[in-house]
Design an enzyme around this catalytic site. Structure first.
Site, PDB file in Angstrom:
ATOM      1  N   GLY A  17     -18.384   8.402  -2.275  1.00 40.53           N
ATOM      2  CA  GLY A  17     -17.337   8.511  -3.297  1.00 40.53           C
ATOM      3  C   GLY A  17     -17.545   7.395  -4.304  1.00 40.53           C
ATOM      4  O   GLY A  17     -18.668   6.907  -4.487  1.00 40.53           O
ATOM      5  N   ASN A  18     -16.474   6.982  -4.909  1.00 37.40           N
ATOM      6  CA  ASN A  18     -16.566   5.967  -5.957  1.00 37.40           C
ATOM      7  C   ASN A  18     -17.266   4.678  -5.473  1.00 37.40           C
ATOM      8  O   ASN A  18     -18.245   4.235  -6.068  1.00 37.40           O
ATOM      9  CB  ASN A  18     -15.126   5.677  -6.433  1.00 37.40           C
ATOM     10  N   VAL A  19     -16.797   4.106  -4.378  1.00 41.90           N
ATOM     11  CA  VAL A  19     -17.344   2.823  -3.902  1.00 41.90           C
ATOM     12  C   VAL A  19     -18.805   2.981  -3.471  1.00 41.90           C
ATOM     13  O   VAL A  19     -19.682   2.217  -3.891  1.00 41.90           O
ATOM     14  CB  VAL A  19     -16.487   2.273  -2.731  1.00 41.90           C
ATOM     15  N   GLY A  20     -19.073   3.980  -2.638  1.00 41.94           N
ATOM     16  CA  GLY A  20     -20.425   4.182  -2.117  1.00 41.94           C
ATOM     17  C   GLY A  20     -21.433   4.460  -3.224  1.00 41.94           C
ATOM     18  O   GLY A  20     -22.539   3.921  -3.218  1.00 41.94           O
ATOM     19  N   GLY A  23     -20.610   7.280   3.025  1.00 44.65           N
ATOM     20  CA  GLY A  23     -19.523   7.549   2.065  1.00 44.65           C
ATOM     21  C   GLY A  23     -20.125   7.539   0.681  1.00 44.65           C
ATOM     22  O   GLY A  23     -20.766   6.556   0.292  1.00 44.65           O
ATOM     23  N   LYS A  47       0.855  -1.199   0.000  1.00 44.42           N
ATOM     24  CA  LYS A  47       0.000   0.000   0.000  1.00 44.42           C
ATOM     25  C   LYS A  47       0.879   1.232   0.000  1.00 44.42           C
ATOM     26  O   LYS A  47       1.973   1.222   0.573  1.00 44.42           O
ATOM     27  CB  LYS A  47      -0.870   0.010   1.266  1.00 44.42           C
TER      28      LYS A  47
HETATM   29  N1  GLU Z   1      -7.041   0.175  -3.311  1.00 44.21           N
HETATM   30  C1  GLU Z   1      -7.854  -0.962  -3.534  1.00 44.21           C
HETATM   31  C2  GLU Z   1      -7.943  -1.817  -2.284  1.00 44.21           C
HETATM   32  O1  GLU Z   1      -7.793  -1.335  -1.185  1.00 44.21           O
HETATM   33  C3  GLU Z   1      -7.440  -1.747  -4.776  1.00 44.21           C
HETATM   34  C4  GLU Z   1      -6.056  -2.230  -4.852  1.00 44.21           C
HETATM   35  C5  GLU Z   1      -5.643  -2.768  -6.211  1.00 44.21           C
HETATM   36  O2  GLU Z   1      -6.447  -2.797  -7.137  1.00 44.21           O
HETATM   37  O3  GLU Z   1      -4.482  -3.157  -6.304  1.00 44.21           O
HETATM   38  O4  GLU Z   1      -8.256  -2.973  -2.359  1.00 44.21           O
END
Ligand code: GLU
Length: 417
Positions: free
Chosen positions: A218-221, A216, A103
């Site tokens: 944003g994109n996910v919500g 939330g 990350k």
């Molecule tokens: N950031 C996203 C996660 O937390 C996706 C990570 C990715 O696609 O490598 O799962």
């Protein structure tokens, strides 16, 4: 210590103990393999130089190259990035992907930078981490406040530094013209919707007719809310970072998305009750809550007032340990982040395979694969929780046990344990 680290370590420890593994194995698993800190100087439009700091944490590579997103957020810390990289290790292992966990994070408020400054920041960050990433080493992707444009800059800067060696697979979540998949943008939300449906069928009998709160937008919500509402649920509450709106008769999600685009505040939705504290929406009546914003939103302050029967973690680390224990005792089913929001990285994997083969899979096929994989993974976790744990403990414990066991077995095979 950041609360994400406490959560990540506690949940890992519980899985390690339940699997009968030793304290030494726990130490080995919790410690990241490498953490890179980089200085990111940016010449701002007013001619001054501002210095930012960023990290990339490479937690575990037993199953393959590190994989995980990069977030831009003013509150990011190194500890948080480490915790999130650990979560990626379990998420990728649980999803059955050939990846370890990584990350990245840059401590910045991207909303305060111009597009040009953001590009410079991204390129400087890549200069700092370039020697540690690559399609077979570590593959970044979008996360909080990063998007396909940022991924395109990462690709470009990486290619520049590699003297023109174009390796599309160094980063996922790219624009389609550069080897990305349209599906990637909605993938996490779609995956969240899919597991919500599967969990609702187990707990409530069916998804249709159930009521949902999304924290939330944003994109996910947004994608989760859109898809779930098209599948016959009633979205009764939505929160963003500014406020929340609640309407027991249901919210028109498309209309809300329009308002969000215009005013950046879901509380401006005209029909319903506006809640000035966004977190108050969590206490309202609904069958299902989807936390899809930041960490710790479900905590000991509000857990006892939660009325939902199912929580589906669209965000990473949204539930504190105390809240998880309290809610699990009450019989609330929490579908953990490492399962619930794995749709993003599952689709990233399809993109990465495409890039390496030089052949682009059709969007429809990508979506179908995502659906199959999420369903398979949900079933595996649910059956482990029911049969091996006899529903004792949380669904998270079952998910962690499957993931940790896979990583430990890979480490054993490689002679690391
Ligand atoms: N950031 C996203 C996660 O937390 C996706 C990570 C990715 O696609 O490598 O799962």
């Amino acid at each position: 210590m950041s609360s994400e680290i406490i959560q990540a370590e506690t949940f890992l420890k519980r899985a390690v103990e339940k699997l009968g593994l030793s304290q030494e194995v726990y130490e080995l698993l919790k410690t990241p393999e490498r953490v890179i800190q980089v200085k990111i100087p940016v010449r701002t439009n007013d001619g001054k130089v501002r210095t930012f700091v960023g990290w990339r944490s490479q937690h575990n590579s037993a199953l393959g190259p590190y994989k995980g997103g990069i977030r831009y957020h003013p509150d990011v810390t190194m500890d948080e990035v480490i915790a999130l990289s650990m979560i990626m290790t379990w998420k990728n292992a649980l999803a059955g992907l050939p990846y370890g966990g990584g990350k990245g994070g840059v401590k910045v408020n991207p909303k305060e930078l111009s597009k040009q400054e953001l590009e410079q920041l991204t390129r400087q960050y890549v200069r700092g981490i370039a020697r540690y990433i690559g399609p077979d080493i570590d593959i970044p992707a979008p996360d909080v406040y990063t998007d396909p444009q940022v991924m395109a800059w990462i690709l470009d800067e990486f290619v520049n530094l590699k003297m023109g060696d174009i390796q599309f697979g160094v980063v996922t979540g790219k624009p389609t013209l550069l080897g990305g998949l349209d599906t990637r943008v909605k993938a996490t939300g779609l995956g969240v919707a899919l597991v919500t449906k599967l969990a609702a069928e187990k707990v409530l009998g069916q998804l249709e007719g159930s009521t949902v709160i999304v924290h939330g937008f944003g994109n996910v919500g947004q994608y989760a809310a859109r898809i779930l509402s098209s599948w016959g649920t009633k979205i009764v509450g939505v929160a963003d970072s500014k406020s929340a709106v609640y309407n027991k008769n249901g919210i028109d999600v498309e209309k809300l998305a329009e308002i969000k685009k215009k005013t950046d505040n879901v509380g401006d939705y005209p029909e319903g009750t506006k809640l000035s504290n966004p977190d108050d929406v969590l206490k309202m009546n609904a069958d299902i809550i989807i936390p899809a914003s930041i960490a710790d939103v479900i905590n000991k302050q509000n857990a006892s007032e939660i009325k939902a029967k199912i929580i589906v973690e669209g965000a990473n680390s949204p539930t504190t340990v105390e809240a998880e224990d309290l809610l699990t005792r009450k019989g609330v089913v929490i579908i953990p982040d490492i399962l619930a929001n794995s749709g993003g990285v599952i689709t990233s994997h399809i993109e990465w395979v495409n890039n390496r083969m030089g052949m682009w899979l059709k969007e429809q096929e990508a979506e179908q694969r995502l659906t199959e994989k999420m369903t398979e993974n949900f079933k595996a976790v649910w059956s482990y929780w029911e049969n091996k744990l006899s529903r004792q403990g949380s669904v998270r414990l079952a998910a962690y046990m499957i993931a940790v066991e896979r990583v430990v077995n890979a480490m054993k095979l490689r002679g690391q344990i």
